[in-house]
Design a protein around this motif. Structure first.
Motif, PDB file in Angstrom:
ATOM      1  N   ILE A 185       0.854  -1.200   0.000  1.00 32.72           N
ATOM      2  CA  ILE A 185       0.000   0.000   0.000  1.00 32.72           C
ATOM      3  C   ILE A 185       0.882   1.240   0.000  1.00 32.72           C
ATOM      4  O   ILE A 185       0.617   2.212  -0.722  1.00 32.72           O
ATOM      5  N   TRP A 186       1.959   1.209   0.778  1.00 34.07           N
ATOM      6  CA  TRP A 186       2.892   2.336   0.835  1.00 34.07           C
ATOM      7  C   TRP A 186       3.593   2.531  -0.512  1.00 34.07           C
ATOM      8  O   TRP A 186       3.786   3.662  -0.949  1.00 34.07           O
ATOM      9  N   VAL A 187       3.943   1.437  -1.163  1.00 30.97           N
ATOM     10  CA  VAL A 187       4.555   1.533  -2.491  1.00 30.97           C
ATOM     11  C   VAL A 187       3.563   2.179  -3.459  1.00 30.97           C
ATOM     12  O   VAL A 187       3.929   3.065  -4.249  1.00 30.97           O
ATOM     13  N   THR A 188       2.304   1.765  -3.393  1.00 35.21           N
ATOM     14  CA  THR A 188       1.268   2.337  -4.259  1.00 35.21           C
ATOM     15  C   THR A 188       1.115   3.832  -4.000  1.00 35.21           C
ATOM     16  O   THR A 188       1.003   4.622  -4.942  1.00 35.21           O
ATOM     17  N   TRP A 189       1.101   4.232  -2.732  1.00 34.79           N
ATOM     18  CA  TRP A 189       1.005   5.653  -2.392  1.00 34.79           C
ATOM     19  C   TRP A 189       2.170   6.428  -3.003  1.00 34.79           C
ATOM     20  O   TRP A 189       1.984   7.506  -3.559  1.00 34.79           O
ATOM     21  N   ASN A 190       3.373   5.878  -2.896  1.00 33.70           N
ATOM     22  CA  ASN A 190       4.541   6.575  -3.422  1.00 33.70           C
ATOM     23  C   ASN A 190       4.556   6.607  -4.944  1.00 33.70           C
ATOM     24  O   ASN A 190       5.051   7.565  -5.533  1.00 33.70           O
ATOM     25  N   VAL A 191       3.990   5.605  -5.587  1.00 36.27           N
ATOM     26  CA  VAL A 191       3.838   5.657  -7.043  1.00 36.27           C
ATOM     27  C   VAL A 191       2.857   6.769  -7.406  1.00 36.27           C
ATOM     28  O   VAL A 191       3.084   7.510  -8.369  1.00 36.27           O
ATOM     29  N   PHE A 192       1.790   6.917  -6.614  1.00 31.40           N
ATOM     30  CA  PHE A 192       0.856   8.020  -6.841  1.00 31.40           C
ATOM     31  C   PHE A 192       1.556   9.369  -6.693  1.00 31.40           C
ATOM     32  O   PHE A 192       1.378  10.264  -7.524  1.00 31.40           O
ATOM     33  N   ILE A 193       2.342   9.534  -5.623  1.00 32.71           N
ATOM     34  CA  ILE A 193       3.064  10.796  -5.415  1.00 32.71           C
ATOM     35  C   ILE A 193       4.039  11.044  -6.567  1.00 32.71           C
ATOM     36  O   ILE A 193       4.173  12.178  -7.057  1.00 32.71           O
ATOM     37  N   LEU A 194       4.705  10.006  -7.018  1.00 31.75           N
ATOM     38  CA  LEU A 194       5.613  10.114  -8.167  1.00 31.75           C
ATOM     39  C   LEU A 194       4.844  10.616  -9.386  1.00 31.75           C
ATOM     40  O   LEU A 194       5.279  11.561 -10.063  1.00 31.75           O
ATOM     41  N   CYS A 195       3.708  10.000  -9.666  1.00 30.26           N
ATOM     42  CA  CYS A 195       2.892  10.421 -10.810  1.00 30.26           C
ATOM     43  C   CYS A 195       2.353  11.833 -10.625  1.00 30.26           C
ATOM     44  O   CYS A 195       2.251  12.603 -11.584  1.00 30.26           O
ATOM     45  N   PHE A 196       2.014  12.190  -9.381  1.00 28.13           N
ATOM     46  CA  PHE A 196       1.498  13.523  -9.081  1.00 28.13           C
ATOM     47  C   PHE A 196       2.521  14.594  -9.435  1.00 28.13           C
ATOM     48  O   PHE A 196       2.205  15.569 -10.112  1.00 28.13           O
ATOM     49  N   TYR A 197       3.754  14.421  -8.974  1.00 24.57           N
ATOM     50  CA  TYR A 197       4.772  15.449  -9.212  1.00 24.57           C
ATOM     51  C   TYR A 197       5.328  15.435 -10.631  1.00 24.57           C
ATOM     52  O   TYR A 197       5.830  16.451 -11.100  1.00 24.57           O
ATOM     53  N   LEU A 198       5.233  14.306 -11.309  1.00 28.88           N
ATOM     54  CA  LEU A 198       5.675  14.268 -12.700  1.00 28.88           C
ATOM     55  C   LEU A 198       4.515  14.511 -13.663  1.00 28.88           C
ATOM     56  O   LEU A 198       4.679  14.428 -14.870  1.00 28.88           O
TER      57      LEU A 198
END
Length: 166
Positions: free
Chosen positions: A56-69
């Motif tokens: 779940i934490w990995v998924t959240w960080n992928v979301f944050i990655l996509c958000f900032y990029l």
């Protein structure tokens, strides 16, 4: 390492008043501590909780990655991470690596929520890349933590099984 990177991320998100990441980081820190407690106290249930949380934490960080990029229609300039409570953004936006700070002197422009209007120029690394790198680091550390948690759970349950057969 997991706890240190999570605490560092929590401080940076507090400085930027980003409430969604603050809540996610807090939950992550609690579950990391429980996972560590489970490892030290030989309690596989706590380690399993961390092992379930890690993806779940990995998924959240992928979301944050996509958000900032800005992948998939997401915009780093939206107020999504602040729950629309404030106009604040990433702390790295004003305090970027190698940026030359230039205070905005225009009298018609007012600071939002007490935050100074600052533009950074000549940055070594733009703020959205710093945030993306933080997310990649968090995801990689969580993946390593997930593998380690699975190993610990199997070792602890195997140890309990071997004690029952004696």
């Amino acid at each position: 390492m997991v706890l240190v990177t999570a605490l560092e991320r929590q401080v940076i998100d507090f400085l930027g008043y980003q409430w969604a990441p603050i809540l996610a980081n807090f939950l992550h820190i609690v579950l990391v501590i429980l996972g560590l407690f489970g490892t030290v106290q030989y309690r596989p249930r706590y380690v399993v909780m961390y092992a379930v949380w890690a993806p779940i934490w990995v998924t959240w960080n992928v979301f944050i990655l996509c958000f900032y990029l800005e992948v998939g229609g997401l915009s780093k300039d939206s107020e999504l991470l602040t729950f629309h409570f404030s106009q604040h953004r990433s702390w790295w936006r004003e305090h970027g690596l190698g940026c030359v700070r230039e205070e905005a002197l225009a009298t018609s422009l007012r600071p939002l929520d007490g935050q100074a209007l600052v533009s950074g120029s000549g940055c070594t690394l733009e703020y959205h890349y710093v945030e993306a790198l933080h997310s990649v680091l968090q995801a990689l550390v969580a993946l390593v933590g997930f593998v380690y948690a699975c190993y610990v759970v199997s070792a602890l349950t195997e140890e309990k099984d071997s004690c029952r057969h004696k």
